[in-house]
Design a protein around this motif. Structure first.
Motif, PDB file in Angstrom:
ATOM      1  N   ARG A   1      10.237  81.121  56.104  1.00  0.00           N
ATOM      2  CA  ARG A   1      11.670  81.422  56.090  1.00  0.00           C
ATOM      3  C   ARG A   1      11.988  82.482  57.134  1.00  0.00           C
ATOM      4  O   ARG A   1      12.978  82.381  57.856  1.00  0.00           O
ATOM      5  CB  ARG A   1      12.097  81.893  54.700  1.00  0.00           C
ATOM      6  CG  ARG A   1      12.606  80.759  53.819  1.00  0.00           C
ATOM      7  CD  ARG A   1      13.416  81.303  52.663  1.00  0.00           C
ATOM      8  NE  ARG A   1      12.604  82.165  51.807  1.00  0.00           N
ATOM      9  CZ  ARG A   1      11.785  81.713  50.863  1.00  0.00           C
ATOM     10  NH1 ARG A   1      11.689  80.429  50.664  1.00  0.00           N
ATOM     11  NH2 ARG A   1      11.076  82.531  50.137  1.00  0.00           N
ATOM     12  N   ARG A   2      11.133  83.509  57.216  1.00  0.00           N
ATOM     13  CA  ARG A   2      11.371  84.572  58.202  1.00  0.00           C
ATOM     14  C   ARG A   2      11.336  84.012  59.609  1.00  0.00           C
ATOM     15  O   ARG A   2      12.154  84.339  60.456  1.00  0.00           O
ATOM     16  CB  ARG A   2      10.311  85.666  58.049  1.00  0.00           C
ATOM     17  CG  ARG A   2      10.778  86.839  57.219  1.00  0.00           C
ATOM     18  CD  ARG A   2      10.001  88.091  57.558  1.00  0.00           C
ATOM     19  NE  ARG A   2       8.571  87.921  57.306  1.00  0.00           N
ATOM     20  CZ  ARG A   2       8.019  88.032  56.113  1.00  0.00           C
ATOM     21  NH1 ARG A   2       8.752  88.319  55.072  1.00  0.00           N
ATOM     22  NH2 ARG A   2       6.736  87.864  55.948  1.00  0.00           N
TER      23      ARG A   2
ATOM     24  N   ALA B   1      14.407  81.999  60.275  1.00  0.00           N
ATOM     25  CA  ALA B   1      15.544  82.890  60.436  1.00  0.00           C
ATOM     26  C   ALA B   1      15.516  83.513  61.821  1.00  0.00           C
ATOM     27  O   ALA B   1      16.541  83.631  62.493  1.00  0.00           O
ATOM     28  CB  ALA B   1      15.523  83.966  59.362  1.00  0.00           C
ATOM     29  N   ALA B   2      14.322  83.901  62.266  1.00  0.00           N
ATOM     30  CA  ALA B   2      14.191  84.497  63.589  1.00  0.00           C
ATOM     31  C   ALA B   2      14.577  83.479  64.658  1.00  0.00           C
ATOM     32  O   ALA B   2      15.279  83.805  65.617  1.00  0.00           O
ATOM     33  CB  ALA B   2      12.760  84.983  63.809  1.00  0.00           C
TER      34      ALA B   2
ATOM     35  N   GLU C   1       7.023  83.581  54.796  1.00  0.00           N
ATOM     36  CA  GLU C   1       6.789  83.747  56.236  1.00  0.00           C
ATOM     37  C   GLU C   1       7.513  82.653  57.025  1.00  0.00           C
ATOM     38  O   GLU C   1       8.065  82.901  58.096  1.00  0.00           O
ATOM     39  CB  GLU C   1       5.287  83.696  56.522  1.00  0.00           C
ATOM     40  CG  GLU C   1       4.567  84.947  56.052  1.00  0.00           C
ATOM     41  CD  GLU C   1       3.054  84.771  56.082  1.00  0.00           C
ATOM     42  OE1 GLU C   1       2.371  85.758  56.359  1.00  0.00           O
ATOM     43  OE2 GLU C   1       2.561  83.655  55.851  1.00  0.00           O
TER      44      GLU C   1
END
Ligand SMILES: [Zn+2]
Length: 92
Positions: free
Chosen positions: A60-61, A64-65, A58
């Motif tokens: 990392r997501r 990334a976002a 989560e």
């Protein structure tokens, strides 16, 4: 021994945020929910839905976002916003 302690501390911080226990209440700023460590200032991100710390995937997501958002923002628009802000302050 010191090296081992440093490695353990590093792992602990990677897994759990930091090794301190004094945290603020979770608060949400710009759609991100996190607690802040009172000892080192580290931000420990939480899921706003489950109110639990984000796991590695989560996080990392989310990162990334964030990176995507930064790229999408045109630099000139940001400078323009800053300029108009300083201008309105000058007028006021
Ligand atoms: Zn800390």
């Amino acid at each position: 021994m010191r090296v081992l302690q440093a490695i353990l501390q590093f792992l602990y911080e990677v897994l759990l945020g930091c090794r301190h226990g004094r945290l603020t209440r979770p608060f949400t700023i710009e759609q991100q929910t996190y607690k802040v460590c009172l000892d080192c200032g580290k931000q420990i991100y939480y899921s706003a839905n489950t109110m639990r710390p984000l796991n590695g995937g989560e996080l990392r997501r989310m990162r990334a976002a964030q990176a995507g958002e930064v790229k999408i923002l045109p630099g000139t628009a940001e400078v323009g916003a800053l300029r108009s802000e300083s201008q309105s302050k000058a007028i006021a």
